[in-house]
Enzyme design. Sequence first.
Site, mmCIF file in Angstrom:
data_model
loop_
_atom_site.group_PDB
_atom_site.id
_atom_site.type_symbol
_atom_site.label_atom_id
_atom_site.label_comp_id
_atom_site.label_asym_id
_atom_site.label_seq_id
_atom_site.Cartn_x
_atom_site.Cartn_y
_atom_site.Cartn_z
ATOM 1 N N LYS A 260 24.905 27.576 43.560
ATOM 2 C CA LYS A 260 25.346 26.933 42.391
ATOM 3 C C LYS A 260 23.357 27.051 41.646
ATOM 4 O O LYS A 260 22.787 25.832 42.015
ATOM 5 C CB LYS A 260 25.240 25.563 43.800
ATOM 6 C CG LYS A 260 26.363 24.215 42.565
ATOM 7 C CD LYS A 260 25.329 24.515 41.398
ATOM 8 C CE LYS A 260 24.566 22.912 41.576
ATOM 9 N NZ LYS A 260 24.058 22.087 39.914
ATOM 10 N N GLU B 114 13.289 22.301 50.180
ATOM 11 C CA GLU B 114 12.101 22.231 49.521
ATOM 12 C C GLU B 114 12.156 21.093 48.185
ATOM 13 O O GLU B 114 12.711 21.523 47.592
ATOM 14 C CB GLU B 114 12.222 22.782 49.353
ATOM 15 C CG GLU B 114 10.109 23.873 49.145
ATOM 16 C CD GLU B 114 10.043 23.594 47.480
ATOM 17 O OE1 GLU B 114 9.200 22.505 47.162
ATOM 18 O OE2 GLU B 114 9.729 24.639 46.690
ATOM 19 N N CYS C 81 6.959 22.712 42.130
ATOM 20 C CA CYS C 81 7.019 22.320 43.263
ATOM 21 C C CYS C 81 6.038 22.081 44.571
ATOM 22 O O CYS C 81 5.235 20.661 44.433
ATOM 23 C CB CYS C 81 7.845 22.355 43.934
ATOM 24 S SG CYS C 81 7.860 24.085 44.031
ATOM 25 N N GLU D 260 5.333 11.290 42.461
ATOM 26 C CA GLU D 260 5.821 13.502 42.048
ATOM 27 C C GLU D 260 5.998 12.918 40.172
ATOM 28 O O GLU D 260 6.650 12.054 40.172
ATOM 29 C CB GLU D 260 6.786 14.245 42.433
ATOM 30 C CG GLU D 260 6.228 15.366 41.879
ATOM 31 C CD GLU D 260 7.823 16.544 42.930
ATOM 32 O OE1 GLU D 260 8.485 15.799 42.991
ATOM 33 O OE2 GLU D 260 7.429 17.414 43.094
HETATM 34 P P1 NAI Z 1 17.785 17.257 41.150
HETATM 35 O O1 NAI Z 1 17.201 17.395 42.854
HETATM 36 O O2 NAI Z 1 18.597 16.658 41.443
HETATM 37 O O3 NAI Z 1 18.094 18.846 40.893
HETATM 38 C C1 NAI Z 1 18.052 20.076 41.706
HETATM 39 C C2 NAI Z 1 19.769 20.984 42.100
HETATM 40 O O4 NAI Z 1 20.115 20.142 42.779
HETATM 41 C C3 NAI Z 1 20.555 21.212 40.610
HETATM 42 O O5 NAI Z 1 21.289 22.544 41.185
HETATM 43 C C4 NAI Z 1 21.410 19.644 40.334
HETATM 44 O O6 NAI Z 1 22.616 20.335 40.171
HETATM 45 C C5 NAI Z 1 21.347 19.451 41.737
HETATM 46 N N1 NAI Z 1 22.070 18.581 42.896
HETATM 47 C C6 NAI Z 1 22.021 17.487 41.645
HETATM 48 N N2 NAI Z 1 22.796 16.530 42.692
HETATM 49 C C7 NAI Z 1 23.412 16.668 43.527
HETATM 50 C C8 NAI Z 1 24.065 16.338 44.373
HETATM 51 N N3 NAI Z 1 24.843 14.939 44.472
HETATM 52 N N4 NAI Z 1 24.741 17.483 45.433
HETATM 53 C C9 NAI Z 1 24.812 18.995 45.628
HETATM 54 N N5 NAI Z 1 23.945 19.325 44.801
HETATM 55 C C10 NAI Z 1 22.888 17.821 43.822
HETATM 56 O O7 NAI Z 1 16.779 17.519 40.602
HETATM 57 P P2 NAI Z 1 16.970 16.467 38.640
HETATM 58 O O8 NAI Z 1 17.619 15.881 38.600
HETATM 59 O O9 NAI Z 1 16.801 17.775 37.888
HETATM 60 O O10 NAI Z 1 15.159 16.477 38.652
HETATM 61 C C11 NAI Z 1 14.415 15.368 39.226
HETATM 62 C C12 NAI Z 1 13.071 15.521 39.743
HETATM 63 O O11 NAI Z 1 13.755 16.226 41.497
HETATM 64 C C13 NAI Z 1 12.200 15.496 39.305
HETATM 65 O O12 NAI Z 1 11.255 15.143 38.434
HETATM 66 C C14 NAI Z 1 11.222 16.024 40.261
HETATM 67 O O13 NAI Z 1 10.462 15.078 40.510
HETATM 68 C C15 NAI Z 1 11.978 17.081 41.245
HETATM 69 N N6 NAI Z 1 12.689 18.178 41.224
HETATM 70 C C16 NAI Z 1 11.281 19.131 42.500
HETATM 71 C C17 NAI Z 1 11.993 20.452 42.392
HETATM 72 C C18 NAI Z 1 10.499 21.485 43.627
HETATM 73 O O14 NAI Z 1 10.949 22.693 42.875
HETATM 74 N N7 NAI Z 1 10.936 20.180 44.597
HETATM 75 C C19 NAI Z 1 12.990 21.094 41.489
HETATM 76 C C20 NAI Z 1 13.583 20.103 40.059
HETATM 77 C C21 NAI Z 1 13.254 18.798 40.762
#
Ligand code: NAI
Length: 479
Positions: A175, A250, A284, A381
Amino acid sequence: MTLWYDPREILIGGQWRRTPATLALDDPSTGEAFGEIARGQASDIDEAVAAAEAARHGVWGRTTAAERGRLMARIGQMILARADDLAQIEARDVGKPLKQAKGDALAMARYMEFYAGAADKIMGETIPYMDGYTVYTLREPHGVTGHIIPWNYPMQILGRSVGAALAMGNTCVVKPAEEACLTALAFARIAEEAGLPPGVLNVVPGLGEEAGAALSSHPGIHHVSFTGSVGVGMLIQAAAARNVVPVTLELGGKSPQLVFEDADLDKALPFLVNAGIQNAGQTCSASSRILVHRSLYAQVVDRMAARYRTLRVGPALADLDVGPLISARQKEIVEGMLALSSDLTVAARGQIVADAPKGGFYVAPTLLADVTPGHRLAQDEIFGPAQVVIPFDDEEDAVAIANGTEFGLVAGVWSENGGRQMRMAKRLRAGQVFLNNYGAGGGVELPFGGVGKSGHGREKGFEALYGFSVLKTVAAHHG
Ligand code: NAI
Ligand code: MG
């Protein structure tokens, strides 16, 4: 940018098809939509999991490790051949400066090469045991693995998790992020062309709370790997707990670089800044905290500030230092965080170029000085192009500040003193420590993952293969 496939299609069991609902495909450099992508639903995830379950009992289950490796090597070569196309697609979709996007394409190819070579080198053990027994272990795939991918490094994160899962013989349901799914679809097309059997890799773009939640809670999934926010990581671990399946999380960090009084500053300087602004800070393992010995503090702030003033922000295809953020929402989050800096010193800002499209999601890189370790901008972050610089007095103080957040992903140490390097490597709470460098060029070979709220489990390198496998012990009594 030439798309050689339909971005509205999802892949299930070797069949490409459209979904009734769609999502807009946004260009972060302009803020304008340039197409649509699929909006997969729980029912699509059900079908994808069923297809992956069928595939693991089909030809894939009988494919030898060496053949899996050969197939993955072919995928790697095909990615290399299309690296420029993939970079163009990613630059448009994510807003990544072109050179950085090309780096991601090459890294995805490297993951395929690395795991191609590793596939037939995962071995069990024989265990000395009681008289009359022979005992040995087998490393077997989990079965169907779920992969929830974020938008910041779509190619690298897909490469590392799907690469390791396939090498171990799992079948995958991916996904990708709703903000950036084009290269995941491209990867699936390439894998298909390379000869990956139908159903081994299924890709269902869609919203996190729809397709993502359906995947992480699906009872037919045997392992979930997730990279993204802490909050969603918790939801995913809770969902997986209901099915009692393992997760790899992660979740980012607040990674420090420690600059000691005996550091080689000329060597350190480019890393200090670059690790903060690469991919517009949406990394990250971004180094968002720079900890500096008080004797060098003013000098380091000045030199970092000088570099910040030269940073240029603009559209991905202009290939400047920094591109736009991924979305209007991410820009809002980052600007909201930076609004908390009114009590801090803005040491310098980079510049958004005059001809950057007005609707693009640009944020000027910001260097913040005179920051106390407990300040929210030194704890949370930011996930945008901003760094805080914090002074410290001695090793003890440096370790306390470095370890004083909820996170623990990566740390960097700049010192010419060997004993100090070793002490810091042991005392820093992080999954990776870099001595006199930061990031080591990305290193697909190097196990990666966090402690604390940065998550758990290890990706990359050989270690990831253990995570994508289950150990079985066989005890034979033969007298
Ligand atoms: P997110 O954690 O919502 O998105 C990451 C992935 O998770 C996407 O594929 C999204 O569709 C999926 N996702 C979202 N809600 C979900 C749920 N309830 N169940 C299963 N999958 C779900 O991150 P977002 O909202 O795009 O970014 C917000 C913050 O998250 C950023 O500002 C950053 O701090 C952090 N982040 C950290 C990352 C890393 O590399 N560790 C990558 C992306 C975001
Ligand atoms: Mg989200």
